[in-house]
Design a protein around this motif. Sequence first.
Motif, PDB file in Angstrom:
ATOM      1  N   LYS A   4       0.871  -1.171   0.000  1.00  0.00           N
ATOM      2  CA  LYS A   4       0.000   0.000   0.000  1.00  0.00           C
ATOM      3  C   LYS A   4       0.909   1.223   0.000  1.00  0.00           C
ATOM      4  O   LYS A   4       1.561   1.527   1.002  1.00  0.00           O
ATOM      5  CB  LYS A   4      -0.911   0.012   1.232  1.00  0.00           C
ATOM      6  N   ILE A   5       0.970   1.895  -1.139  1.00  0.00           N
ATOM      7  CA  ILE A   5       1.871   3.031  -1.285  1.00  0.00           C
ATOM      8  C   ILE A   5       1.570   4.086  -0.218  1.00  0.00           C
ATOM      9  O   ILE A   5       0.431   4.519  -0.047  1.00  0.00           O
ATOM     10  CB  ILE A   5       1.736   3.666  -2.685  1.00  0.00           C
ATOM     11  N   GLY A   6       2.596   4.484   0.496  1.00  0.00           N
ATOM     12  CA  GLY A   6       2.439   5.507   1.527  1.00  0.00           C
ATOM     13  C   GLY A   6       2.346   4.948   2.934  1.00  0.00           C
ATOM     14  O   GLY A   6       2.560   5.682   3.906  1.00  0.00           O
ATOM     15  N   SER A   7       2.048   3.645   3.059  1.00  0.00           N
ATOM     16  CA  SER A   7       1.962   3.057   4.395  1.00  0.00           C
ATOM     17  C   SER A   7       3.328   2.558   4.834  1.00  0.00           C
ATOM     18  O   SER A   7       4.254   2.422   4.037  1.00  0.00           O
ATOM     19  CB  SER A   7       0.967   1.891   4.417  1.00  0.00           C
ATOM     20  N   MET A   8       3.439   2.250   6.137  1.00  0.00           N
ATOM     21  CA  MET A   8       4.669   1.674   6.674  1.00  0.00           C
ATOM     22  C   MET A   8       4.678   0.161   6.533  1.00  0.00           C
ATOM     23  O   MET A   8       5.647  -0.487   6.903  1.00  0.00           O
ATOM     24  CB  MET A   8       4.799   2.039   8.158  1.00  0.00           C
ATOM     25  N   GLY A   9       3.602  -0.405   6.046  1.00  0.00           N
ATOM     26  CA  GLY A   9       3.507  -1.847   5.949  1.00  0.00           C
ATOM     27  C   GLY A   9       2.971  -2.452   7.232  1.00  0.00           C
ATOM     28  O   GLY A   9       2.280  -1.795   8.011  1.00  0.00           O
ATOM     29  N   LYS A  10       3.297  -3.721   7.453  1.00  0.00           N
ATOM     30  CA  LYS A  10       2.837  -4.432   8.638  1.00  0.00           C
ATOM     31  C   LYS A  10       4.025  -4.815   9.520  1.00  0.00           C
ATOM     32  O   LYS A  10       5.142  -4.952   9.037  1.00  0.00           O
ATOM     33  CB  LYS A  10       2.062  -5.691   8.233  1.00  0.00           C
ATOM     34  N   PRO A  11       3.770  -5.015  10.822  1.00  0.00           N
ATOM     35  CA  PRO A  11       4.866  -5.400  11.721  1.00  0.00           C
ATOM     36  C   PRO A  11       5.422  -6.778  11.360  1.00  0.00           C
ATOM     37  O   PRO A  11       4.719  -7.627  10.817  1.00  0.00           O
ATOM     38  CB  PRO A  11       4.197  -5.442  13.104  1.00  0.00           C
ATOM     39  N   GLY A  79      -4.773  -3.752   8.793  1.00  0.00           N
ATOM     40  CA  GLY A  79      -3.595  -3.942   9.624  1.00  0.00           C
ATOM     41  C   GLY A  79      -2.358  -3.203   9.162  1.00  0.00           C
ATOM     42  O   GLY A  79      -1.271  -3.385   9.727  1.00  0.00           O
ATOM     43  N   TYR A  80      -2.488  -2.327   8.162  1.00  0.00           N
ATOM     44  CA  TYR A  80      -1.345  -1.541   7.686  1.00  0.00           C
ATOM     45  C   TYR A  80      -1.175  -0.292   8.562  1.00  0.00           C
ATOM     46  O   TYR A  80      -2.165   0.369   8.903  1.00  0.00           O
ATOM     47  CB  TYR A  80      -1.536  -1.112   6.233  1.00  0.00           C
TER      48      TYR A  80
END
Length: 524
Positions: A4-11, A79-80
């Motif tokens: 997801k462009i712009g998100s930090m991703g998931k842990p 969860g992002y």
Amino acid sequence: MKIKIGSMGKPVLPFNVQIIDEKGNILPPNTEGYLGIRIKPTRPLGLFVEYENDPQMTAEVECGDFYNSGDKATVDDDGYIWFLGRGDEIINASGYRIGPTEVENALAEHPAVAESAVVSSPDPNRGEAFPTSYQKTKSLVIMKILLHYQRFRFIWLAKPAGRHFHKHPQLQTPLTLADFEAINRCEKPLPKNFNFAADVLDQWSQKEKSGERPANPALWWVNGKGDEVKWSFQELGSLSRKAANVLTKPCGLQRGDRVAVILPRIPEWWLINVACIRTGLVFMPGTTQLTRKDILYRLQASKAKCIVASEEVAPAVDSIVSECPNLKTKLLVSPDRWDGWLNFQELLPLASEEHSCVETGSQEPMAIYFTSGTTGSPKMAQHSQSSLGIGYALCGRYWLDLTPSDIMWNMSDTGWIKAAIGSVFSTWLQGACVFVHRMAQFDTDTFLDTLTTYPITTLCSAPTVYRMLVQKDLKRYQFKRLRHCLTGGEPLNPEVLEQWKVQTGLELYEGYGQTEVVYLKDKL
């Protein structure tokens, strides 16, 4: 995992990350709060233990069952994690809470803007406002840029008495890479003893001898002027043993002594660090941009017994040495002699290759990194043998995606913790090659020529570098083997991610971490 462009991703494992309020209560999705890491009932190995000599600050960041990172973020329904900014950077303007990064990314869309740094100033009506005078806020802008540069620092600290990470009996069998990864996931306990030089580097040396590792250097250094150094793990082992003898004999250092290492990107930086690990010395990297005042503070605060430095730093050290009663030895890395200094390049050829590696404890101190000190005096962040030496196994495998055949080029300066991540521990844990370009000052043409000349497979650099690169016609360049690109240090605006993909055909993967916690999230 979907990007997801712009998100930090998931842990990533073993971290349980939630968005919390100031009291440690978990907030629902799409609600602004602090990024928190669960520390109870089990504290993850990758999380720091304490701020040395600052129990009050340590207590302030532990909120109920969570460590409060101080970063503002939200989590969506999938969860992002979405980063908003540091809690003390969020701007409250007329009731609207604005993250500086949002404004900076908007400014970056304008073709005339290469870089921007957003700060606020008090406003009697709106609470905070964006300043209109650059000169008025020049010092704040500089501070903000430095803060961004620091944000991607990862840290591990040694375990003090009374704090427990694992409750299992210690391991008795030799550790493998699979064991290192299992320890990171808290599936296996830490061994009583661990030494990165003996248990990782020397093991790769043995695999070279037996033909189990591809013909790939351990360290590959160039300076752009025709000079080149290539060391195998066997050569690194031999030279680092000689360096260890230099530190313990002519320098007179003993296990536990602290050694300030202020060197540019030269092969000796790697030799000195590995030599310190072999001898149980605590190394403290610093950049050559440190001022006289900076060096004085670090030497006094750490009670350093030795400083290893290049000739550009020597005059500053000589000017303050009388104020450092604990400093006993000055070791110069230079072809030239300097009055009052031992010369490493003269002593190394004379040293013996025979050296028995110290059997260090897993939680024994290995290194100290000083924080940036943007809000006060820099803090001494202590790292343990296992937290640095074992802790980056998952980072090397999953974020850096390294194998023994890869060649990793990490652009970080030697004084920052990111150099430990990409240029030492993560890379060598996987048996990959560390590539280094001396490059005293960044130059886009030199950078791109390096990627077309050398078979670099994995690249990690700051977002600023990628913003500069996408201004070039990258389709004209034929990178030899580049397949995996990474960035971190500050959020990267989505437009640069897209431009990099369009021009190179390669994804650009962002990672997130802090001084207090290892690589925590990615977009893989």
